[in-house]
Design a protein around this motif. Sequence first.
Motif, PDB file in Angstrom:
ATOM      1  N   LEU A 259       0.832  -1.201   0.000  1.00  0.00           N
ATOM      2  CA  LEU A 259       0.000   0.000   0.000  1.00  0.00           C
ATOM      3  C   LEU A 259       0.872   1.259   0.000  1.00  0.00           C
ATOM      4  N   LEU A 260       1.920   1.228   0.814  1.00  0.00           N
ATOM      5  CA  LEU A 260       2.834   2.378   0.853  1.00  0.00           C
ATOM      6  C   LEU A 260       3.562   2.541  -0.468  1.00  0.00           C
ATOM      7  N   ALA A 261       3.860   1.405  -1.111  1.00  0.00           N
ATOM      8  CA  ALA A 261       4.562   1.465  -2.390  1.00  0.00           C
ATOM      9  C   ALA A 261       3.673   2.070  -3.475  1.00  0.00           C
ATOM     10  N   VAL A 262       2.372   1.941  -3.340  1.00  0.00           N
ATOM     11  CA  VAL A 262       1.470   2.620  -4.272  1.00  0.00           C
ATOM     12  C   VAL A 262       1.632   4.128  -4.107  1.00  0.00           C
ATOM     13  N   GLY A 263       1.765   4.563  -2.856  1.00  0.00           N
ATOM     14  CA  GLY A 263       1.941   5.989  -2.587  1.00  0.00           C
ATOM     15  C   GLY A 263       3.298   6.492  -3.045  1.00  0.00           C
ATOM     16  N   ARG A 264       4.337   5.749  -2.730  1.00  0.00           N
ATOM     17  CA  ARG A 264       5.690   6.175  -3.107  1.00  0.00           C
ATOM     18  C   ARG A 264       6.436   5.000  -3.746  1.00  0.00           C
ATOM     19  N   PRO A 265       6.209   4.802  -5.047  1.00  0.00           N
ATOM     20  CA  PRO A 265       6.793   3.626  -5.719  1.00  0.00           C
ATOM     21  C   PRO A 265       8.320   3.638  -5.721  1.00  0.00           C
ATOM     22  N   SER A 266       8.918   4.805  -5.583  1.00  0.00           N
ATOM     23  CA  SER A 266      10.381   4.865  -5.652  1.00  0.00           C
ATOM     24  C   SER A 266      11.042   4.397  -4.357  1.00  0.00           C
TER      25      SER A 266
END
Lengths: 612, 159
Positions: A259-266
Amino acid sequence: MPYFLPLIFLLVIGLFPAGAAARASINPEQLRVDQRWLMLLHMNQGVTLRSRGQSYVKQDSFFLADREHWSPQAELVASAEKLSPAESELRCEFPARYRFIAEQLGWQEAEPFAHCEEYLTWRAEVEADQLTLVFPAAYLNSPSSMFGHTLMRLDKAGQASDWGAWAINFGAITNAEENGFAYAWQGLLGGYPGRFALVPYINKIQEYSHLENRDMWEYQLNLSAEEIHWVVEHLWELREIEFAYYFLDENCSLRLLELLAVGRPSAPLLEGMRLVEIPVDTVRTIERAGLIESRHFRPSKVRELEQELVGLSRAEKRQAKRLMTLTPEAIDQALAEYAPEQRHRLARLAYQALRMQERSRNLPEQNVKTAYHLLRVMHANAGYQPAAIAVPEAPEDGHASKALTLAGGAWEEQGFTEIGFRPSYHDWLDNGTGYLQGAGLETLDLKVRRLETGQWRFWQANVVAIQSLAPRNHFVKPWSWFVRGGLDRPTSSAEPLAGYLQGGGGMGWQWGSSVQSYGYLQGRLEHLHEQPTLVTAGAGLELGVLADIRGSRFKLSGSHLQLSNEDYRQQVGVGWQLPVSRQHGIRLSGDYLKDRQAQRVEWLLAWRWYFD
Amino acid sequence: MKKTLMAAALVAFSAGAQANAPGGPGCGWGNLLFEGQSGLPMHLLASLVNGTSGNASFGMTTGTNGCDTSGALAYRGQSLLGMNGVLEEVAKDMAAGDGEALTALSVSLGVDATDRDHFKNVMLSNFANIFSSESVTADEVATRISAVMKSDEVLTKYI
């Protein structure tokens, strides 16, 4: 398939002439699968064992492309096609996907979700300025919670109370009809569906801090409003979606990282392969990725109670305990000699202790009157405010979860070297920073030895070892217990290897701030290799002392085990570990064992290295 | 070990009774100030998978247990005071004049930050009136808080 894309493009234009004007400049080759798109689809890019190269989601309704020749690229093209018309109902289902495509293709619609009433209502309700990761730490007497849990919280800027904030929780949906064993088993093996839920944070505080007595760590993340927007939009896409829930890897923590990676994929959140995703490692991952802005500690009710005990004399503690059972008149009498502030303190302590008891069992009617009167006493003597609670060392500052051990030792006169590996997590002697004192949880502790003869020997494999030492005091009376099982060498000779299961229960006590003692009654079942009896049973007791000496850990224990084959075992163990740094420690241990055949002494000097 | 097994045996029994069920008239749950609860065994095992029994709520479906969540004290669709364990916390904070539960209560009532200390003082001085006996219910507490606020010249604007 490059020829495929223009075809879709023509189709889109042809089917929806209304949108064509706005989309005259669409170039479908601009549709690019990137990290965010893969995260929106929950693709497993080699992060866990199952579903590698596929989406973790198995439900057809989650995909807009043909499932037979499915790929993230095909899904992207199909999504662009289906989300393109302004009146598309699918937009209401997949707002994050819509936005992803709109950004890539430069669609510019002022109100793309105008027709999505349900979504817009929800979206307004969960408006958030800040995202907080919450880590309820280990709960001493529940093995299943010892790894902890993670969830998230949606905050408004400057909120005075977080009780009303929304908590994002990923958990299994269990069947109330099921019995307990099926429950635990299915939890491990993925038999339950896992779903995201959005509940008021107060429910989570009650569950963890009030009911289970787990301290909660809250990490405010530095995600921007834009990044949080992505997370929340995607969360909506998951409201009807079921994942398989596996306790060890495809669990709450892994889903939150996605879920966090959706917000900040980098951000490097999902790197490498894992067999186990331990919540505290998730916190470390997020810290390493630079997402943590600040940290807040929310003490459990037990810790609040312990804080109230600080600075009280033994007589005062006893008095407070007595208050819990008195009638209103007797309470007034008992407190008459105290100054107002002490009255308030003792009444508060007794009230809190009474409430704590009642959280775990129903108490008689009479206590209701007592509890109420204690409140009246507090009120009549108002003015006292409890001291701020001392914040313990943060869990993420503790040693890493995996351990590699190199040791040299002596078994009687024979020297040996030993190599050990333990994928998780912590035992009583390991470097203590950030861990709950008296709690131990180890899985798959493996040891091999090279004997003086030059021979390598598989020495020991503890599949699981859980140890709980929960100190009793005036007000809380928990039981302590342990259970372990696997393969060990329990006799005075180096042979044979035994398959065993051992467990016991008893009590523990705290002495000052750094010493704990315990006593267990214990039982053991074992099968010795190449022995005629299938199962030998044993029963006995173990007594011991644990101490923290200037940051180093010390343990002394003695035990007796009477076996069903008329044999017995008496054992004295001593261990001491000196932390060299956060990830390194030196451990000295000695073990004396006597049984019917002989006695032996074993010494070991080990270097322990903790790593991720 | 035995404890775990006992807990396991109890799961099927207790999982049906939600620990955080909202209260209020028509709920079927009593709202006695000092009523205990027996949700612990369930939680021991539920924590394995961090699970919930039944449907996962998604923000919009809370407070649908047939409960009356009316009034200014409704909190995220649930009655804040009706939640198990909240009333006892509010009572403790009100008797002491401060605390997290009292702050949360003021927020749920829409009290501005500038009036929060005043709210807490008013609650402290009216504790005995609001929690008038050991058998007071969440609804009665809510009604009395409203009445107290109404008669206070600063807090009356929030009612």
